[in-house]
Design a protein around this motif. Structure first.
Motif, PDB file in Angstrom:
ATOM      1  N   ALA A   2      16.049  90.921  30.062  1.00 28.66           N
ATOM      2  CA  ALA A   2      14.614  91.127  30.424  1.00 28.66           C
ATOM      3  C   ALA A   2      14.535  90.840  32.064  1.00 28.66           C
ATOM      4  CB  ALA A   2      13.566  90.719  29.770  1.00 28.66           C
ATOM      5  N   ASP A 137      10.893 106.842  27.215  1.00 25.60           N
ATOM      6  CA  ASP A 137      11.408 105.488  27.373  1.00 25.60           C
ATOM      7  C   ASP A 137      10.177 104.574  27.873  1.00 25.60           C
ATOM      8  OD1 ASP A 137      13.660 106.028  26.231  1.00 25.60           O
ATOM      9  OD2 ASP A 137      14.728 105.889  28.263  1.00 25.60           O
ATOM     10  N   THR A 138      10.053 103.499  27.387  1.00 26.76           N
ATOM     11  CA  THR A 138       8.903 102.442  27.740  1.00 26.76           C
ATOM     12  C   THR A 138       9.734 101.465  28.968  1.00 26.76           C
ATOM     13  OG1 THR A 138       9.364 100.968  25.933  1.00 26.76           O
ATOM     14  CG2 THR A 138       7.564 102.586  25.649  1.00 26.76           C
ATOM     15  N   HIS A 139      11.079 101.606  28.785  1.00 24.21           N
ATOM     16  CA  HIS A 139      11.649 100.547  29.699  1.00 24.21           C
ATOM     17  C   HIS A 139      12.826 101.372  30.574  1.00 24.21           C
ATOM     18  CE1 HIS A 139       9.568  97.487  27.277  1.00 24.21           C
ATOM     19  NE2 HIS A 139      10.012  96.419  28.002  1.00 24.21           N
ATOM     20  N   TYR A 141      16.265 101.012  31.882  1.00 30.50           N
ATOM     21  CA  TYR A 141      17.618 100.085  31.402  1.00 30.50           C
ATOM     22  C   TYR A 141      18.683 100.326  32.604  1.00 30.50           C
ATOM     23  CZ  TYR A 141      15.407  99.623  26.758  1.00 30.50           C
ATOM     24  OH  TYR A 141      14.337  99.661  25.936  1.00 30.50           O
ATOM     25  N   SER A 146      16.696  95.327  31.374  1.00 27.75           N
ATOM     26  CA  SER A 146      15.619  96.090  30.925  1.00 27.75           C
ATOM     27  C   SER A 146      14.326  95.724  31.655  1.00 27.75           C
ATOM     28  CB  SER A 146      15.176  96.230  29.519  1.00 27.75           C
ATOM     29  OG  SER A 146      14.660  94.755  29.010  1.00 27.75           O
ATOM     30  N   ILE A 147      13.572  96.764  32.262  1.00 29.72           N
ATOM     31  CA  ILE A 147      12.302  96.397  32.945  1.00 29.72           C
ATOM     32  C   ILE A 147      11.338  97.324  32.269  1.00 29.72           C
ATOM     33  CG2 ILE A 147      11.410  96.749  35.297  1.00 29.72           C
ATOM     34  CD1 ILE A 147      14.143  96.569  36.519  1.00 29.72           C
ATOM     35  N   PRO A 148      10.027  96.835  32.143  1.00 28.72           N
ATOM     36  CA  PRO A 148       8.944  97.538  31.711  1.00 28.72           C
ATOM     37  C   PRO A 148       8.818  98.943  32.842  1.00 28.72           C
ATOM     38  CG  PRO A 148       8.439  95.436  31.430  1.00 28.72           C
ATOM     39  CD  PRO A 148       9.592  95.303  32.407  1.00 28.72           C
ATOM     40  N   ARG A 149       8.531 100.014  32.427  1.00 28.58           N
ATOM     41  CA  ARG A 149       8.486 101.201  33.223  1.00 28.58           C
ATOM     42  C   ARG A 149       7.251 101.317  33.629  1.00 28.58           C
ATOM     43  NH1 ARG A 149      12.160 105.607  33.816  1.00 28.58           N
ATOM     44  NH2 ARG A 149      13.048 105.332  31.665  1.00 28.58           N
ATOM     45  N   ASP A 150       5.872 100.769  32.811  1.00 22.78           N
ATOM     46  CA  ASP A 150       4.435 100.931  33.184  1.00 22.78           C
ATOM     47  C   ASP A 150       4.221 100.947  34.477  1.00 22.78           C
ATOM     48  OD1 ASP A 150       1.634 101.419  32.313  1.00 22.78           O
ATOM     49  OD2 ASP A 150       1.592  99.194  33.277  1.00 22.78           O
ATOM     50  N   GLY A 203      10.185 104.606  38.784  1.00 19.79           N
ATOM     51  CA  GLY A 203      10.626 104.468  37.356  1.00 19.79           C
ATOM     52  C   GLY A 203      12.110 104.897  37.144  1.00 19.79           C
TER      53      GLY A 203
END
Length: 273
Positions: A2, A137-139, A141, A146-150, A203
């Protein structure tokens, strides 16, 4: 692995002569001319830790845009901050900087699988900039990270109801150099001694813009508030995101935050981030 989301990001007090920082040291504005806008992160980045900024203000009449990257130079040891990140800082060695352009930012590797770190390779087709799994995708990669995309995605029309309509606002794809566009730099370890530098724009991973960066020295983020980019603000990626989402579950209108007994900075974060 993460992404590292721990420390509160700030700009270093050492910066270009035309830069003015706000009291929180999270906003950097170039107050005159088009150069001497080089800034650094206050602290070195950890592997997988992204330094993310949002373009706050543009200035017409200049040719060129934001530049971002990494340096192994401790800002405190610089006698004079270079006028430009490209080529001046890069020419000092141990620095890798990527010049953001409006359309072509994805890295094309040469036949040997290498990408240059100073002068950046151009990209062939704009179609490459179109997200393939962006809406599901919420993340993000990058290899095994993995990085939260929000928080990575800039919104073209943030407003009172945007936390309810986030899925709709995600369709407003911003040009990389536009106001509210979000641009970040992160390095990913490649073995024990080296790492690859990746640039992330709204993103999307632009690929490894510099390879085989030695990791035996601390690496600081470099942000050059150059030419048409006049002001940038750091976007934080720690637990504030969870905090914001929890609060917003219990309100309908963003302005209702004014009625809650919360610190003013937190109210502002929940309203406009």
């Amino acid at each position: 692995m993460a992404a590292v989301l721990g420390q509160f990001m700030e700009f270093h007090l050492v910066h270009g002569t035309n830069v003015k920082l706000d009291p929180s040291r999270t906003q950097a504005t170039r107050v005159e001319s088009f150069a001497n806008g080089v800034c650094f992160s206050k602290d070195p980045l950890s592997p997988g830790e992204i330094f993310l900024v949002e373009i706050e203000e543009k200035e017409l009449g200049w040719c060129g845009h934001l530049r971002i990257g990494l340096t192994a130079h401790d800002p405190r040891t610089l006698g004079t901050v270079p006028e430009y990140s490209l080529p001046d800082l890069v020419d000092m060695g141990d620095s890798w900087v990527f010049a953001i352009t409006r359309n072509h930012n994805k890295v094309i590797e040469d036949e040997g699988g290498e990408a240059e770190g100073g002068e950046q390779p151009n990209v062939g087709d704009e179609a490459e900039n179109k997200p393939k799994t962006f809406f599901t995708d919420t993340h993000l990669y990058i290899e095994n990270m993995s990085i939260p995309r929000d928080k990575l995605v800039g919104r073209s029309r943030p407003g009172r109801y945007s936390h309810i309509l986030d899925d709709l606002y995600k369709t407003n794809a911003l040009p990389p150099t536009a106001r509210r566009s979000r641009i970040g730099v992160v390095y990913v370890p490649k073995g024990q001694e080296y790492a690859d530098m990746h640039i992330i724009i709204n993103g999307e991973d632009m690929g490894a813009s510099a390879k085989k960066i030695p990791t035996n020295k601390p690496l600081y983020a470099v942000v050059d508030v150059f030419a048409a980019t006049k002001s940038v603000r750091i976007v934080q990626l720690p637990l504030q995101t969870l905090c914001r989402k929890t609060i917003q579950k219990h309100i309908i209108l963003r302005m209702a935050l004014d009625w809650l007994e919360l610190p003013e900075l937190l109210k502002h974060y929940c309203k406009y981030e």
